[in-house]
Scaffold this active site. Structure first.
Site, PDB file in Angstrom:
ATOM      1  N   GLY A 231      24.644  42.878  50.549  1.00 25.77           N
ATOM      2  CA  GLY A 231      24.842  42.802  49.104  1.00 25.77           C
ATOM      3  C   GLY A 231      23.524  42.690  48.338  1.00 25.77           C
ATOM      4  O   GLY A 231      23.443  43.086  47.171  1.00 25.77           O
TER       5      GLY A 231
ATOM      6  N   ASN B 142      23.359  45.893  56.599  1.00 23.92           N
ATOM      7  CA  ASN B 142      23.552  45.467  57.997  1.00 23.92           C
ATOM      8  C   ASN B 142      25.011  45.147  58.318  1.00 23.92           C
ATOM      9  O   ASN B 142      25.301  44.472  59.310  1.00 23.92           O
ATOM     10  CB  ASN B 142      22.673  44.238  58.284  1.00 23.92           C
ATOM     11  N   GLU B 143      25.937  45.633  57.484  1.00 31.40           N
ATOM     12  CA  GLU B 143      27.350  45.253  57.631  1.00 31.40           C
ATOM     13  C   GLU B 143      27.888  45.495  59.042  1.00 31.40           C
ATOM     14  O   GLU B 143      28.624  44.667  59.575  1.00 31.40           O
ATOM     15  CB  GLU B 143      28.218  46.015  56.617  1.00 31.40           C
TER      16      GLU B 143
END
Ligand SMILES: CC/C=C\C/C=C\C/C=C\CC/C=C/CC(=O)SCCNC(=O)CCNC(=O)[C@H](O)C(C)(C)COP(=O)(O)OP(=O)(O)OC[C@H]1O[C@@H](n2cnc3c(N)ncnc32)[C@H](O)[C@@H]1OP(=O)(O)O
Length: 289
Positions: free
Chosen positions: A139, A161-162
């Site tokens: 985010g 990096n989700e």
């Protein structure tokens, strides 16, 4: 131009006093997690994120951010800079605690607030810049890529990096990333969940400039915003809109669907488990330090 000066919630020590000629508070309730100030001389607004320890984006912070963005535009500020009161974290991205074992109504409001904040920032009529003075994962990267210009301090990280947390970066996260990074670099990085170092980010164009101090970063942002001084603001805003309208319309039309996809995804037991493990790892690391 008659610029209304506003200061919101600046009563915290980590922000050095800036020389502002005159300021006045808005009558809106004072903010908890942000400082919003407008420089009298330049007309540029600065929004400082201040939710220690890592500026993780919870419902309240996202709501405050959106209000500040609206104020900057309503008050016809010359531009907006987003930065952090922390010396090491721009923002750690979404507050994982909002998504881990969430309450039904709150998590819906949380995601809706994120959508609204992003649409306000991405679609802002005024020039926007991010002074990235710390890590900016997920985010955090979303906020940076929604701005028109990014400058970063050395030895931090930025990226989406989700996938490493076991979640999927939504389409609108990806499309803003694709505005600044070539498609092949973006696909590889986002599928890997790669966090770029500042130097790497500069190399691939994810950030425009690298400087050593926050003051220099703010000065660079001011310079960027100043570069529009001879440009008609209305013509500029409409031209910017041409570049961004597609993503904005897409999300606007699909808001409810996007919310349902988000809820469906995060409520999956495997996603909750992965998030729990990730949070545990963060807490262990934090205790060791
Ligand atoms: C087909 C499908 C289509 C569409 C998909 C639709 C929907 C998809 C669904 C979901 C998408 C959701 C998107 C999410 C995006 C995000 O932003 S997720 C958050 C990602 N953030 C991170 O991975 C960063 C994690 N944090 C860190 O790496 C470090 O904290 C950081 C480098 C930022 C700073 O390091 P340091 O200064 O050393 O601080 P600590 O690590 O010690 O942390 C201090 C305390 O803060 C807590 N914390 C850190 N980050 C977060 C966070 N993001 N949320 C909540 N809490 C956080 C950490 O646990 C420590 O807490 P403690 O002091 O131990 O209590």
């Amino acid at each position: 131009m008659n610029i209304i000066r506003t200061v919101r919630s600046v009563a915290f020590s980590s922000i050095p006093n800036r020389t502002l000629s005159t300021t006045r508070s808005l009558s809106t309730p004072s903010a908890q997690y942000t400082a919003f100030e407008v420089n009298d001389k330049t007309g540029i607004a600065t929004l400082t994120l201040n939710r220690p320890p890592v500026n993780s984006l919870n419902l309240e912070l996202l709501t405050e951010m959106r209000n500040c963005l609206k104020d900057a535009e309503t008050n016809k500020c010359k531009g907006l800079i987003i930065t952090s009161s922390s010396n090491s974290v721009f923002t750690a991205g979404l507050d994982l605690l909002e998504m881990y074992q969430p309450q039904d109504e709150r998590v819906k409001s949380f995601w809706t607030a994120l959508q609204s904040m992003w649409m306000e920032l991405y679609g802002s009529k005024i020039p926007t810049a991010a002074a990235i003075n710390g890590h900016a994962p997920a985010g955090g990267c979303l906020i940076a890529t929604a701005c028109e210009y990014r400058v970063m301090l050395p030895n931090f990280t930025i990226g989406l990096n989700e996938t490493l947390i076991g979640i999927v970066a939504p389409k609108w996260f990806v499309s803003a990333f694709l505005n600044v990074v070539p498609r092949r670099v973006a696909e590889q990085a986002i599928t890997q969940g790669k966090l770029f170092t500042t130097a790497e980010a500069h190399n691939v164009g994810l950030v425009d400039d690298v400087v050593n101090t926050k003051e220099e970063a703010i000065a660079k942002c001011e310079q960027f915003i100043g570069s529009f001084k001879n440009v008609n603001p209305y013509a500029r805003a409409l031209t910017k809109q041409q570049f961004r309208i597609k993503e904005l319309q897409e999300l606007e039309q699909q808001r409810e669907k996007d919310l349902q996809i988000f809820l469906g995804l995060i409520m999956q037991p495997s996603v909750q488990k992965a998030m729990g493990i990730y949070l545990e790892g963060l807490k262990k690391k934090s205790k060791k330090q």
